[in-house]
Design an enzyme around this catalytic site. Structure first.
Site, PDB file in Angstrom:
ATOM      1  N   GLU A  12       0.862  -1.175   0.000  1.00 44.67           N
ATOM      2  CA  GLU A  12       0.000   0.000   0.000  1.00 44.67           C
ATOM      3  C   GLU A  12       0.900   1.226   0.000  1.00 44.67           C
ATOM      4  O   GLU A  12       1.667   1.419   0.929  1.00 44.67           O
ATOM      5  CB  GLU A  12      -0.874   0.031   1.269  1.00 44.67           C
ATOM      6  CG  GLU A  12      -1.592  -1.270   1.571  1.00 44.67           C
ATOM      7  CD  GLU A  12      -2.917  -1.392   0.845  1.00 44.67           C
ATOM      8  OE1 GLU A  12      -3.120  -0.662  -0.151  1.00 44.67           O
ATOM      9  OE2 GLU A  12      -3.747  -2.211   1.272  1.00 44.67           O
ATOM     10  N   GLY A  13       0.801   2.027  -1.029  1.00 48.50           N
ATOM     11  CA  GLY A  13       1.622   3.235  -1.088  1.00 48.50           C
ATOM     12  C   GLY A  13       0.852   4.429  -0.568  1.00 48.50           C
ATOM     13  O   GLY A  13      -0.249   4.288  -0.032  1.00 48.50           O
ATOM     14  N   THR A  14       1.427   5.611  -0.721  1.00 51.46           N
ATOM     15  CA  THR A  14       0.794   6.837  -0.243  1.00 51.46           C
ATOM     16  C   THR A  14      -0.520   7.100  -0.972  1.00 51.46           C
ATOM     17  O   THR A  14      -1.485   7.570  -0.389  1.00 51.46           O
ATOM     18  CB  THR A  14       1.751   8.025  -0.442  1.00 51.46           C
ATOM     19  OG1 THR A  14       2.989   7.704   0.173  1.00 51.46           O
ATOM     20  CG2 THR A  14       1.200   9.302   0.174  1.00 51.46           C
ATOM     21  N   TYR A  15      -0.553   6.769  -2.269  1.00 48.99           N
ATOM     22  CA  TYR A  15      -1.714   7.148  -3.075  1.00 48.99           C
ATOM     23  C   TYR A  15      -2.598   5.977  -3.486  1.00 48.99           C
ATOM     24  O   TYR A  15      -3.654   6.175  -4.065  1.00 48.99           O
ATOM     25  CB  TYR A  15      -1.250   7.872  -4.344  1.00 48.99           C
ATOM     26  CG  TYR A  15      -0.369   9.048  -4.041  1.00 48.99           C
ATOM     27  CD1 TYR A  15      -0.914  10.243  -3.583  1.00 48.99           C
ATOM     28  CD2 TYR A  15       1.012   8.953  -4.170  1.00 48.99           C
ATOM     29  CE1 TYR A  15      -0.111  11.311  -3.273  1.00 48.99           C
ATOM     30  CE2 TYR A  15       1.823  10.036  -3.862  1.00 48.99           C
ATOM     31  CZ  TYR A  15       1.256  11.214  -3.408  1.00 48.99           C
ATOM     32  OH  TYR A  15       2.052  12.267  -3.103  1.00 48.99           O
ATOM     33  N   GLY A  16      -2.147   4.767  -3.243  1.00 45.50           N
ATOM     34  CA  GLY A  16      -2.962   3.646  -3.683  1.00 45.50           C
ATOM     35  C   GLY A  16      -2.215   2.337  -3.537  1.00 45.50           C
ATOM     36  O   GLY A  16      -1.161   2.276  -2.919  1.00 45.50           O
ATOM     37  N   THR A  17      -2.786   1.314  -4.118  1.00 43.41           N
ATOM     38  CA  THR A  17      -2.221  -0.025  -3.975  1.00 43.41           C
ATOM     39  C   THR A  17      -1.272  -0.324  -5.125  1.00 43.41           C
ATOM     40  O   THR A  17      -1.523   0.083  -6.255  1.00 43.41           O
ATOM     41  CB  THR A  17      -3.377  -1.050  -3.965  1.00 43.41           C
ATOM     42  OG1 THR A  17      -4.353  -0.577  -3.026  1.00 43.41           O
ATOM     43  CG2 THR A  17      -2.907  -2.425  -3.539  1.00 43.41           C
ATOM     44  N   VAL A  18      -0.184  -1.024  -4.795  1.00 40.19           N
ATOM     45  CA  VAL A  18       0.786  -1.405  -5.821  1.00 40.19           C
ATOM     46  C   VAL A  18       0.714  -2.921  -6.030  1.00 40.19           C
ATOM     47  O   VAL A  18       0.667  -3.683  -5.065  1.00 40.19           O
ATOM     48  CB  VAL A  18       2.223  -0.996  -5.412  1.00 40.19           C
ATOM     49  CG1 VAL A  18       3.187  -1.217  -6.582  1.00 40.19           C
ATOM     50  CG2 VAL A  18       2.266   0.461  -4.960  1.00 40.19           C
ATOM     51  N   LYS A  33       0.415   0.787 -10.203  1.00 40.76           N
ATOM     52  CA  LYS A  33       0.048   1.614  -9.062  1.00 40.76           C
ATOM     53  C   LYS A  33      -1.356   2.114  -9.327  1.00 40.76           C
ATOM     54  O   LYS A  33      -1.593   2.877 -10.262  1.00 40.76           O
ATOM     55  CB  LYS A  33       1.056   2.771  -8.935  1.00 40.76           C
ATOM     56  CG  LYS A  33       0.822   3.613  -7.716  1.00 40.76           C
ATOM     57  CD  LYS A  33       2.052   4.440  -7.378  1.00 40.76           C
ATOM     58  CE  LYS A  33       3.004   3.667  -6.522  1.00 40.76           C
ATOM     59  NZ  LYS A  33       3.700   4.363  -5.495  1.00 40.76           N
ATOM     60  N   ASP A 126       8.700  13.535  -1.310  1.00 36.40           N
ATOM     61  CA  ASP A 126       8.350  12.484  -0.356  1.00 36.40           C
ATOM     62  C   ASP A 126       9.311  11.303  -0.474  1.00 36.40           C
ATOM     63  O   ASP A 126       8.900  10.153  -0.431  1.00 36.40           O
ATOM     64  CB  ASP A 126       6.896  12.037  -0.595  1.00 36.40           C
ATOM     65  CG  ASP A 126       6.333  11.224   0.569  1.00 36.40           C
ATOM     66  OD1 ASP A 126       6.823  11.385   1.704  1.00 36.40           O
ATOM     67  OD2 ASP A 126       5.419  10.409   0.326  1.00 36.40           O
TER      68      ASP A 126
HETATM   69  C1  Z3R Z   1       7.212   1.155  -9.485  1.00 37.20           C
HETATM   70  C2  Z3R Z   1       6.624   1.930  -8.549  1.00 37.20           C
HETATM   71  C3  Z3R Z   1       6.518   1.486  -7.259  1.00 37.20           C
HETATM   72  C4  Z3R Z   1       7.024   0.240  -6.934  1.00 37.20           C
HETATM   73  C5  Z3R Z   1       7.608  -0.576  -7.896  1.00 37.20           C
HETATM   74  C6  Z3R Z   1       7.701  -0.092  -9.167  1.00 37.20           C
HETATM   75  N1  Z3R Z   1       8.051  -1.763  -7.400  1.00 37.20           N
HETATM   76  C7  Z3R Z   1       7.843  -1.908  -6.109  1.00 37.20           C
HETATM   77  S1  Z3R Z   1       7.099  -0.574  -5.443  1.00 37.20           S
HETATM   78  C8  Z3R Z   1       8.214  -3.033  -5.322  1.00 37.20           C
HETATM   79  C9  Z3R Z   1       8.323  -3.067  -3.929  1.00 37.20           C
HETATM   80  C10 Z3R Z   1       8.689  -4.299  -3.468  1.00 37.20           C
HETATM   81  S2  Z3R Z   1       8.872  -5.350  -4.717  1.00 37.20           S
HETATM   82  C11 Z3R Z   1       8.486  -4.226  -5.890  1.00 37.20           C
HETATM   83  S3  Z3R Z   1       8.945  -4.836  -1.839  1.00 37.20           S
HETATM   84  O1  Z3R Z   1       8.490  -6.205  -1.771  1.00 37.20           O
HETATM   85  O2  Z3R Z   1      10.344  -4.707  -1.556  1.00 37.20           O
HETATM   86  N2  Z3R Z   1       8.112  -3.940  -0.856  1.00 37.20           N
END
Ligand code: Z3R
Length: 294
Positions: A12-18, A33, A126
């Site tokens: 869950e990011g600041t603006y929505g779900t990833v 995202k 941010d």
């Molecule tokens: C683009 C934008 C946001 C994210 C991207 C690509 N990949 C993300 S966040 C991500 C985070 C993990 S794996 C891929 S985590 O498992 O390390 N939290």
């Protein structure tokens, strides 16, 4: 058939779900995202949509590539290249120790991405370990650039998780409304220190007051002498005149050149902070892997 098929939720990011997803057109794995905007009004504001579409042009090896923007049913989906993990997860798996060479490599790459965006007048606002991505090869890429300008920074994530204050500069914490590249230079200094400390955050405050107190106990309480018009900031608060703490005590693994560079980031007066371009030219990076300079 749908072009992008969700594989799993990443977070869950600041603006929505990833989400991690598969692009059935290219066969590639991507990150989606999904931003949910207010359902009671018209959905995605057109200004935000324009901003986001401009971000597709932001191409640099240290910036996560925005491949596509989809807009339908009050939802905005940004399609990014997929990177294996973020810096927060990297910290968790590093056992609290990151070699000085890795700190130098990651920080140089961070500054390179930052310098590129700043040269185009795009700010992050941010920066934090959750939006810094690390590939299996050790490449670092910044995510979420320009989103704060498009959407604003909320107090809470859409998931009701509190947005972290740990990387915010004192000017923003005291309500300054002018936003410049200097915000990112404070945040990146905090991240430089955190890298050197193996993932222990430098200034983990729990509310605005405590965050400011932690900052001033570290760098000394600013006054009109070092920061003209500080007392005119919208949310200016008076603090006891704390003396600065020697940075060697808080980043014990950092060498003298690194301490000198860090000191130039952690300056309360916004215009006194070093720029990303100047930071990359600092002697701390004299022996950085030449391949990173290309
Ligand atoms: C683009 C934008 C946001 C994210 C991207 C690509 N990949 C993300 S966040 C991500 C985070 C993990 S794996 C891929 S985590 O498992 O390390 N939290």
């Amino acid at each position: 058939m749908q072009r992008y098929e969700k594989v799993e939720k990443i977070g869950e990011g600041t603006y929505g779900t990833v989400y991690k997803a598969k692009d059935h057109e290219s066969g590639e794995i991507v990150a989606l995202k999904v931003v949910r905007l207010d359902e009671d009004d018209e959905g995605v504001p057109s200004a935000a949509l324009r901003e986001i579409c401009l971000l597709k042009e932001l191409k640099h090896k240290n910036i996560v590539c925005l491949l596509d923007v989809l807009h339908r049913n009050l939802r905005l989906t940004m399609v990014f290249e997929y990177i294996d993990q973020d810096l927060k997860k990297y910290f968790d798996s590093s056992g609290g120790k990151i070699s000085p060479k890795t700190v130098q490599s990651f920080y140089y790459q961070l500054l390179k991405g930052l310098g590129f965006c700043h040269s185009l007048n795009v700010f992050h606002r941010d920066l934090k370990p959750q939006n810094i991505l690390i590939s299996k090869r050790g490449d670092l890429k910044l995510a979420d650039f320009g989103l704060a300008r498009a959407f604003g920074i909320p107090v809470r994530c859409f998931s009701t998780e509190v947005v972290t204050l740990w990387y915010r500069p004192p000017d923003v914490l005291m309500g300054a409304q002018v936003y410049t590249t200097t915000i990112d230079m404070w945040s990146s200094g905090c991240i430089f220190a955190e890298l050197s400390n193996g993932g222990r955050p430098l200034l983990p405050g729990s509310d605005v007051d405590e965050q400011l107190k932690r900052i001033f106990k570290l760098v000394g309480t600013p006054n009109e002498g070092v920061w003209p018009n500080i007392t005119k900031l919208p949310e200016y608060k008076e603090f006891p005149p704390y003396p600065a703490t020697p940075l060697e005590l808080v980043v014990p693994a950092m060498n003298a050149l690194g301490i000198n560079l860090l000191e130039q980031h952690l300056v309360c007066y916004p215009n006194g902070r070093i720029s990303a371009e100047d930071a990359m030219r600092h002697e701390y990076f004299a022996d950085v892997d030449p391949a990173l300079k290309l």
